[in-house]
Design a protein around this motif. Structure first.
Motif, PDB file in Angstrom:
ATOM      1  N   PRO A  93       0.814  -1.219   0.000  1.00 55.38           N
ATOM      2  CA  PRO A  93       0.000   0.000   0.000  1.00 55.38           C
ATOM      3  C   PRO A  93       0.852   1.275   0.000  1.00 55.38           C
ATOM      4  CG  PRO A  93      -0.019  -1.018   2.169  1.00 55.38           C
ATOM      5  CD  PRO A  93       0.731  -1.948   1.266  1.00 55.38           C
ATOM      6  N   ALA A  94       2.138   1.163   0.323  1.00 54.09           N
ATOM      7  CA  ALA A  94       2.968   2.364   0.411  1.00 54.09           C
ATOM      8  C   ALA A  94       3.682   2.614  -0.910  1.00 54.09           C
ATOM      9  CB  ALA A  94       3.971   2.233   1.542  1.00 54.09           C
ATOM     10  N   GLU A  95       3.443   3.765  -1.505  1.00 50.89           N
ATOM     11  CA  GLU A  95       4.095   4.105  -2.762  1.00 50.89           C
ATOM     12  C   GLU A  95       5.517   4.611  -2.516  1.00 50.89           C
ATOM     13  OE1 GLU A  95       1.382   5.681  -1.563  1.00 50.89           O
ATOM     14  OE2 GLU A  95      -0.290   5.461  -2.986  1.00 50.89           O
ATOM     15  N   VAL A  96       5.750   5.086  -1.291  1.00 49.90           N
ATOM     16  CA  VAL A  96       6.996   5.793  -1.005  1.00 49.90           C
ATOM     17  C   VAL A  96       7.728   5.132   0.156  1.00 49.90           C
ATOM     18  CG1 VAL A  96       7.990   7.997  -0.269  1.00 49.90           C
ATOM     19  CG2 VAL A  96       5.960   7.970  -1.744  1.00 49.90           C
ATOM     20  N   LEU A  97       9.055   5.010   0.007  1.00 58.29           N
ATOM     21  CA  LEU A  97       9.872   4.587   1.135  1.00 58.29           C
ATOM     22  C   LEU A  97      10.873   5.695   1.459  1.00 58.29           C
ATOM     23  CD1 LEU A  97      11.103   1.504   2.514  1.00 58.29           C
ATOM     24  CD2 LEU A  97      12.987   2.848   1.614  1.00 58.29           C
TER      25      LEU A  97
END
Length: 424
Positions: A329-333
């Motif tokens: 679900p996370a597009e960004v790290l």
RNA sequence: GUGGCUGUAGCUCAAUGGCAGAGCACUUGACUGUGGAUCAAGGGGUUGUGGGUUCGACCCCCAUCAGCCACCCCA
């Protein structure tokens, strides 16, 4: 590894991949059901055994249900099907509900069967019913829902077919063969149901051994080979006309060999099968006359079908139609450069989340290469690097792992730039 | 509930009575501020479980559990 306690036989575990597929399937079911104006409902998962004693096939309750005594000694059943619960729910509010009633449900069921491919002891099932109507157009609506579902998951009319027959039509044909007793007619239906499971010769002898004459056997064969039989029934003709108008006729064909096993069907019956070698039944349903009577209400007619969740993924896989689902679900790290910069990274992540962006942070300041690899593995597309240089200059580095491009972005523009990247 | 096939590393599979292996995956390094590709090294096994036969069992026998297939039934 070896001493991990096993799962209960016939149950499934939903790792994120399977869970994503289950949710996807649920989404398609929900979307199609609601597009026809059906309301979602559910019954209890635990029921008393009496509920099923009245109506369901003997075998379903006696041999295929999970039954256990509760602490008070009452026999409790893990529901093997939904229809009896539905019947009760309708009966309890029979005079308050608005008809035609359009209800659908997707929930867990349990049957104590021998597990194999496409069959588990714990499964989900889509149930959808139109209650309080007895018209061929109503029958057509349910079949159209099934067809629209196939369309929604990407299956074409050459891959799946809905086969339809009408028990009333069969009943009159069987009568014409001189078979009049209800008991004998039931026997004939079960014989027809076995048509595909035996070789032609074996089936012939099976018919004769069941006590029918050669004339009746030949008559029955004629009926089963008559693909135009439905043209003798005004009702079934209207049913097909409605399907045409609904634009799903390509998914549907008449087949006199479809009768369905369950006793309670009284009119249209249908089942969907795939065109592959396995030719599994994907869903099945039909019209029933006495839904509510058995649980103490006034008789109400209805039409509905049920579809288990176990076969559909197998069919989709067979035709290469399994969807590519995003598991992360996370597009960004946001990476953490070192212990000193950790607070800077956490603050960036928090700001992005405030703006509605899903963000992973790396939980420790390990080598940056390892963090990039992690981002790649979990499927985060954008990686933010914020080391001492960036912190001092009030900027961040944003790398798009898909294109390999990396840009310097002022911290104040971080939110707007990432929102643009994610939504483009 | 009946009959059959299978079970070896995370995965796919070798080893047919004589030291338990390969490919992929994983970890680490080549690469001291950047993932995928390549190369190198490394970790990982009570051979589903419990008995038995044998000097010796992944291998043979019995039981059991699980998966798969055909019945039965159905979603």
């Amino acid at each position: 590894m070896k001493n991990i306690i096993q799962t209960v036989k016939g149950t499934r575990e939903f790792y994120p991949e399977e869970m994503a597929l289950r949710k996807w399937l649920y989404g398609k079911i929900s979307q199609v059901s609601q597009s026809f104006g059906y309301q979602e409902y559910d019954g209890p998962f635990l029921e008393s055994i009496e509920l099923y004693a009245a109506k369901s096939g003997e075998e379903l309750v006696k041999e295929q249900s999970f039954v256990f005594p509760d602490r008070g000694g009452n026999l409790i059943t893990l529901r093997p099907e939904l229809t009896p619960s539905l019947a009760r729910m309708v009966a309890q509010r029979q005079n308050q509900l608005v008809y035609p009633l359009r209800w659908w449900s997707f929930g867990p069921f349990w049957r104590y069967e021998k597990p194999q491919k496409g069959r588990t002891r714990e499964f989900f099932q889509w149930n959808i019913d139109l209650i309080g109507v007895d018209s061929p157009e109503g029958d057509a609506e349910l079949v159209a829902i099934a067809a629209e579902f196939f369309k929604a998951v990407g299956l074409t009319p050459s891959e799946v077919k809905i086969l339809v027959n009408d028990r009333r039509l069969m009943d009159s044909q069987i009568s014409k063969l001189g078979i009049e007793k209800t008991e004998d007619k039931k026997k004939v239906l079960s014989i027809i149901d076995r048509r595909d499971k035996l070789s032609a010769n074996d089936w012939d002898s099976y018919v004769l051994e069941s006590g029918f004459t050669t004339t009746q056997l030949n008559g029955l064969k004629d009926v089963l080979n008559n693909k135009d039989l439905y043209k003798t029934s005004e009702t079934v003709m209207r049913f097909f006309a409605a399907l045409n108008a609904l634009g799903v006729e390509q998914y549907v064909s008449y087949d006199p060999r479809v009768v369905r096993g369950l006793d309670y069907y009284t009119g249209i019956v249908f089942e969907a099968r795939d065109a592959g070698e396995s030719s599994r039944a994907i869903l099945g349903g039909g019209r029933y006359d006495n839904l509510v009577g058995d649980v103490g209400g006034n008789p109400l007619t209805g039409v509905g079908f049920a579809m288990g969740d176990v076969v559909m993924p197998l069919i989709l896989e067979q035709f290469g139609k399994l969807p590519a689902l995003n598991l992360n679900p996370a597009e960004v790290l946001v990476t953490v450069f070192d212990a000193d910069c950790q607070a800077y990274s956490l603050a960036i992540a928090a700001e992005l989340r405030q703006a509605g962006i899903n963000v992973n942070t790396y939980p420790e300041a390990v080598k940056i290469g390892k963090q990039f690899k992690y981002a790649d593995r979990v499927g985060a597309r954008y990686v933010i690097v914020a080391g001492p240089d960036e912190r001092d200059a009030k900027i961040i580095q944003v790398k798009d792992l898909q294109s390999g491009e990396q840009n310097t972005v002022p911290i104040k523009e971080a939110v707007s730039v990432l929102q643009k990247m994610i939504h483009k």
